[in-house]
Design a protein around this motif. Structure first.
Motif, PDB file in Angstrom:
ATOM      1  N   VAL A 434       0.843  -1.204   0.000  1.00 45.88           N
ATOM      2  CA  VAL A 434       0.000   0.000   0.000  1.00 45.88           C
ATOM      3  C   VAL A 434       0.879   1.255   0.000  1.00 45.88           C
ATOM      4  N   ILE A 435       1.928   1.250   0.810  1.00 47.61           N
ATOM      5  CA  ILE A 435       2.826   2.422   0.863  1.00 47.61           C
ATOM      6  C   ILE A 435       3.460   2.676  -0.508  1.00 47.61           C
ATOM      7  N   VAL A 436       3.937   1.617  -1.139  1.00 46.33           N
ATOM      8  CA  VAL A 436       4.591   1.773  -2.448  1.00 46.33           C
ATOM      9  C   VAL A 436       3.582   2.250  -3.500  1.00 46.33           C
ATOM     10  N   ALA A 437       2.382   1.683  -3.469  1.00 49.59           N
ATOM     11  CA  ALA A 437       1.366   2.085  -4.452  1.00 49.59           C
ATOM     12  C   ALA A 437       0.965   3.546  -4.264  1.00 49.59           C
ATOM     13  N   LEU A 438       0.779   3.968  -2.997  1.00 50.61           N
ATOM     14  CA  LEU A 438       0.421   5.371  -2.747  1.00 50.61           C
ATOM     15  C   LEU A 438       1.559   6.309  -3.131  1.00 50.61           C
ATOM     16  N   ALA A 439       2.810   5.868  -2.905  1.00 52.62           N
ATOM     17  CA  ALA A 439       3.948   6.703  -3.302  1.00 52.62           C
ATOM     18  C   ALA A 439       3.974   6.904  -4.813  1.00 52.62           C
ATOM     19  N   ALA A 440       3.643   5.845  -5.555  1.00 53.19           N
ATOM     20  CA  ALA A 440       3.633   5.958  -7.016  1.00 53.19           C
ATOM     21  C   ALA A 440       2.497   6.860  -7.500  1.00 53.19           C
ATOM     22  N   LEU A 441       1.345   6.769  -6.857  1.00 51.96           N
ATOM     23  CA  LEU A 441       0.187   7.551  -7.303  1.00 51.96           C
ATOM     24  C   LEU A 441       0.265   9.004  -6.849  1.00 51.96           C
ATOM     25  N   ILE A 442       0.670   9.209  -5.582  1.00 47.58           N
ATOM     26  CA  ILE A 442       0.752  10.591  -5.073  1.00 47.58           C
ATOM     27  C   ILE A 442       1.986  11.287  -5.620  1.00 47.58           C
ATOM     28  N   GLY A 443       3.114  10.524  -5.689  1.00 47.67           N
ATOM     29  CA  GLY A 443       4.354  11.104  -6.182  1.00 47.67           C
ATOM     30  C   GLY A 443       4.690  10.643  -7.580  1.00 47.67           C
ATOM     31  N   ASN A 444       5.706   9.767  -7.679  1.00 48.74           N
ATOM     32  CA  ASN A 444       6.086   9.232  -8.987  1.00 48.74           C
ATOM     33  C   ASN A 444       6.786   7.882  -8.780  1.00 48.74           C
ATOM     34  N   LEU A 445       7.277   7.317  -9.861  1.00 48.29           N
ATOM     35  CA  LEU A 445       7.896   5.993  -9.775  1.00 48.29           C
ATOM     36  C   LEU A 445       9.177   6.021  -8.948  1.00 48.29           C
ATOM     37  N   ARG A 446       9.916   7.131  -9.028  1.00 43.71           N
ATOM     38  CA  ARG A 446      11.130   7.219  -8.218  1.00 43.71           C
ATOM     39  C   ARG A 446      10.788   7.199  -6.732  1.00 43.71           C
ATOM     40  N   ALA A 447       9.745   7.940  -6.345  1.00 44.77           N
ATOM     41  CA  ALA A 447       9.325   7.929  -4.948  1.00 44.77           C
ATOM     42  C   ALA A 447       8.866   6.531  -4.540  1.00 44.77           C
ATOM     43  N   ALA A 448       8.212   5.825  -5.465  1.00 42.09           N
ATOM     44  CA  ALA A 448       7.783   4.455  -5.168  1.00 42.09           C
ATOM     45  C   ALA A 448       8.984   3.544  -4.954  1.00 42.09           C
ATOM     46  N   ALA A 449      10.028   3.742  -5.772  1.00 44.70           N
ATOM     47  CA  ALA A 449      11.237   2.914  -5.607  1.00 44.70           C
ATOM     48  C   ALA A 449      11.889   3.190  -4.256  1.00 44.70           C
ATOM     49  N   VAL A 450      11.976   4.473  -3.886  1.00 45.20           N
ATOM     50  CA  VAL A 450      12.546   4.821  -2.573  1.00 45.20           C
ATOM     51  C   VAL A 450      11.696   4.220  -1.456  1.00 45.20           C
ATOM     52  N   ALA A 451      10.372   4.309  -1.592  1.00 44.59           N
ATOM     53  CA  ALA A 451       9.479   3.746  -0.578  1.00 44.59           C
ATOM     54  C   ALA A 451       9.667   2.239  -0.453  1.00 44.59           C
ATOM     55  N   ALA A 452       9.851   1.557  -1.591  1.00 38.68           N
ATOM     56  CA  ALA A 452      10.050   0.104  -1.543  1.00 38.68           C
ATOM     57  C   ALA A 452      11.333  -0.242  -0.785  1.00 38.68           C
ATOM     58  N   VAL A 453      12.401   0.515  -1.054  1.00 38.50           N
ATOM     59  CA  VAL A 453      13.659   0.271  -0.338  1.00 38.50           C
ATOM     60  C   VAL A 453      13.481   0.547   1.159  1.00 38.50           C
ATOM     61  N   CYS A 454      12.772   1.625   1.486  1.00 37.00           N
ATOM     62  CA  CYS A 454      12.572   1.978   2.891  1.00 37.00           C
ATOM     63  C   CYS A 454      11.734   0.912   3.613  1.00 37.00           C
ATOM     64  N   VAL A 455      10.712   0.407   2.936  1.00 37.50           N
ATOM     65  CA  VAL A 455       9.900  -0.671   3.533  1.00 37.50           C
ATOM     66  C   VAL A 455      10.780  -1.888   3.820  1.00 37.50           C
ATOM     67  N   GLY A 456      11.642  -2.229   2.870  1.00 31.67           N
ATOM     68  CA  GLY A 456      12.554  -3.355   3.084  1.00 31.67           C
ATOM     69  C   GLY A 456      13.473  -3.127   4.271  1.00 31.67           C
TER      70      GLY A 456
END
Length: 663
Positions: A434-456
């Protein structure tokens, strides 16, 4: 013919369908709620407080290994230990001058009379007589409160940290102002340093420099240095081109251009950087009491840990007074650097010599006589302040408990508990998705990639559940901050009178260190998660309100008048014109609110907020939990980076939106 072919080709091309982002965000949230209902309580990764993961054990082993090799490893013998020795020597030297007995004397070299005289003289010489009186009154108050030595310890650590910060920060700022390449290189580093909450500087430094004044001073100078670098670079880069070009036309060398044009013309901005460095250092010195930094911060922490609001209030007043004095002196000095002095130069030289002689006599008296060295103990203003604060606290708890309890329960039951349940009781993989999907929708794909790394990284830290509790508190507090920022900020942006009344209060609020905000709310709401959230709201609100107010005020008056002429009432003007046009300011206010709230919610671990803040504090005080505390500090940084990057990406999207719409 060619035109006809291209037209037919375009007509045959299927138009690319754009994703409806609000609808997609709503879809993700609905999916999350449905999945949470079905999978609630699975894979929550709860870690009991006394339990350690393999990572935490490994960090404990690293700490033990570092401690065992501290006196044998070359990197410690010839580098870290030397830095620690130098910082210890500097702090001990300044403490011996103004705070602690030294050089075989039962008192410091300079007693209270000498310190007050020298501070007043320096305030008058660099600023004006008004702030000199303020400085004299403020420092006298420290003695009347019975906190002279604690205040001087705090001042000593602040002075050492500021001096070292400026020693490195101003040259680096000048280099960043002259070199585009260095400016691009250092900007992300400064962003990271200013994004990290104050708490997280402490744990890694204690691993290398041990707990004590040296680590506290190094943490303080690291935290205080970015404003010096950034504002100095800004001052150099903001110098108008004509004076520089005139200097070049006379054949000046690069050194002459710097010393004769750039530095003099950016003097006020650099002094403003000194002001910000001092304020950051004072804020960090109080937090650094967690790693045994002496001074007022230690008094506040001990009082908070025992819920002794009276003692905490007395020390908090001293911290606020010191912040106000240092802020006003440096602010007045920056104004004087720009406007100059209207006093006759000969008269000024005579006054400087006369007052300098008076300060020297006072210093000699404080060096020689005990009555001028130790502050008189007859006045017990501090005891009266403590007793008064305790009495007010008792009265508030007896008479306002229904009101404060209703507010606390309303926010806790209505907002915090449902959001915390949603975040912590979702399976970790669902929450991460959910965090990664919201990061991609609210921000962009780069923010989603950063969010995915942070979740990990959060999962890898073993503190996923505590991280989600901290995230829930941060989000609730940020929602309240943004609400307050919009209401008050719009009011200030539309009313000059409201701006004149409220802005000085906000400016004063921004000078106070974070610890001070906890004291009144502990008195009102006792020790709880809500106390930390409410203190975070009050700590972050001034920044958010001022950003929104400036954004609303920047909208052209002609646009507002056009809306009014078209028949819009106040509500329609605000919601249809001013808030949409101030969208960038709203996004920036949300970003800054998140960062400020996160730092305060973590400090709230001292007053029952639990989660990551508690783990960090426990790591400082219990050796077996050091690794867990260090991992909690890293988790806080990761949370801050994730929230910051998502908010920044959302801000960039809002910046592009008007252009796209216009096109």
């Amino acid at each position: 013919m060619a035109t006809t072919t291209m037209t037919n080709s375009s007509a045959r091309t299927t138009p690319r369908r754009r994703i409806n982002k609000p609808l997609a965000v709503a879809g993700v949230l609905v999916f999350w709620l449905v999945a949470w209902t079905l999978l609630r309580g699975q894979d929550m990764l709860v870690l009991p407080r006394a339990t350690l993961t393999d990572l935490h054990h490994w960090l404990n082993d690293v700490n033990d290994s570092v401690g065992a090799s501290r006196n044998s490893s070359p990197i410690f013998l010839y580098f870290f230990n030397e830095i620690r020795a130098v910082m210890d020597a500097l702090v001990t030297f300044v403490q011996g001058l103004i705070a602690q007995p030294a050089y075989g004397r039962p008192v410091p070299v300079l007693g209270w009379l000498g310190v007050i005289a020298l501070v007043s003289y320096a305030s008058w010489a660099f600023a004006n007589w008004r702030v000199a009186l303020l400085a004299a009154g403020g420092f006298t108050l420290f003695g009347l409160q019975g906190l002279w030595q604690e205040s001087m310890d705090t001042l000593a650590l602040t002075l050492v940290a500021v001096l070292v910060s400026l020693l490195f920060g101003i040259p680096l700022g000048i280099l960043a102002g002259l070199s585009d390449r260095f400016h691009r290189l250092i900007t992300p580093v400064l962003d990271l340093m200013q994004t990290m909450p104050t708490f997280v500087y402490l744990a890694p430094l204690t691993l290398v420099f041990l707990i004590g004044p040296a680590s506290a001073t190094i943490a303080t100078l690291i935290y205080a240095m970015p404003p010096a670098i950034r504002i100095t670079a800004h001052g150099i880069r903001s110098v108008p081109a004509p004076p520089v070009e005139a200097t070049d036309s006379f054949g000046a060398t690069r050194r002459q251009r710097l010393t004769k044009a750039l530095l003099p013309l950016s003097k006020r901005t650099i002094v403003l950087g000194v002001n910000q460095t001092i304020m950051a250092a004072l804020a960090m010195v109080t937090v650094a009491a967690l790693i045994d930094a002496p001074g007022l911060g230690k008094t506040v922490i001990k009082a908070l840990q025992t819920t002794d609001v009276g003692t905490a209030f007395n020390a908090g007043v001293a911290i606020v007074v010191m912040a106000i004095v240092l802020d006003r002196v440096t602010t007045a000095a920056s104004v004087r650097a720009e406007q100059g002095d209207s006093t006759n130069p000969r008269t000024r030289r005579m006054l400087l010599a006369g007052f300098g002689l008076l300060a020297a006599v006072c210093s000699y008296l404080s060096y020689t006589y005990l009555w001028a060295a130790e502050f008189p103990a007859g006045v017990r203003l501090g005891e009266h302040l403590s007793q008064g604060a305790t009495a007010v606290t008792t009265w508030a708890q007896n008479n306002l408990s229904d009101l404060t309890g209703a507010v606390k329960d309303g926010v806790t039951i209505g907002l915090l508990n449902p959001l915390e349940a949603l975040l912590t009781e979702s399976p970790w993989w669902l929450m991460g998705a959910v965090i990664v999907a919201l990061a991609a929708l609210i921000g962009n794909l780069r923010a989603a990639a950063v969010a995915a790394v942070c979740v990990g990284l959060l999962v890898g830290s073993g503190l996923w559940h505590a991280s989600m509790v901290t995230l829930a508190m941060t989000l609730v507090a940020t929602m309240l901050v943004v609400t307050l920022g919009v209401v008050v900020g719009v009011w200030m942006g539309r009313s000059n009178r409201a701006d004149r009344v409220i802005r000085p209060v906000l400016d004063a609020g921004q000078t106070m260190p974070a610890f001070v905000y906890l004291i009144p709310f502990v008195a009102l709401f006792s020790v709880s998660r809500f106390t930390a959230i409410f203190a975070g709201v009050v700590y972050a609100a001034p920044v958010a309100i001022k950003i929104v107010a400036d954004g609303v005020r920047a909208i052209p008056q002609s646009t507002v008048e056009a809306a009014t002429a078209a028949g819009s009432n106040n509500w329609q003007t605000i919601t249809k014109v001013q808030l949409p046009m101030a969208r960038q300011s709203l996004t920036l206010a949300t970003n800054q609110g998140l960062i400020y709230v996160l730092s305060m919610v973590v400090i709230g671990g001292l007053v029952g907020a639990g989660a990551l803040g508690y783990d960090v504090v426990a790591g400082f005080s219990q050796g077996q939990l050091y690794g867990k505390g260090l991992a909690a500090g890293v988790a806080i940084v990761v949370l801050g980076i994730m929230l910051d990057r998502i908010a920044r990406a959302a801000a960039q999207r809002s910046d592009r939106a008007p252009a796209a719409t216009h096109t």
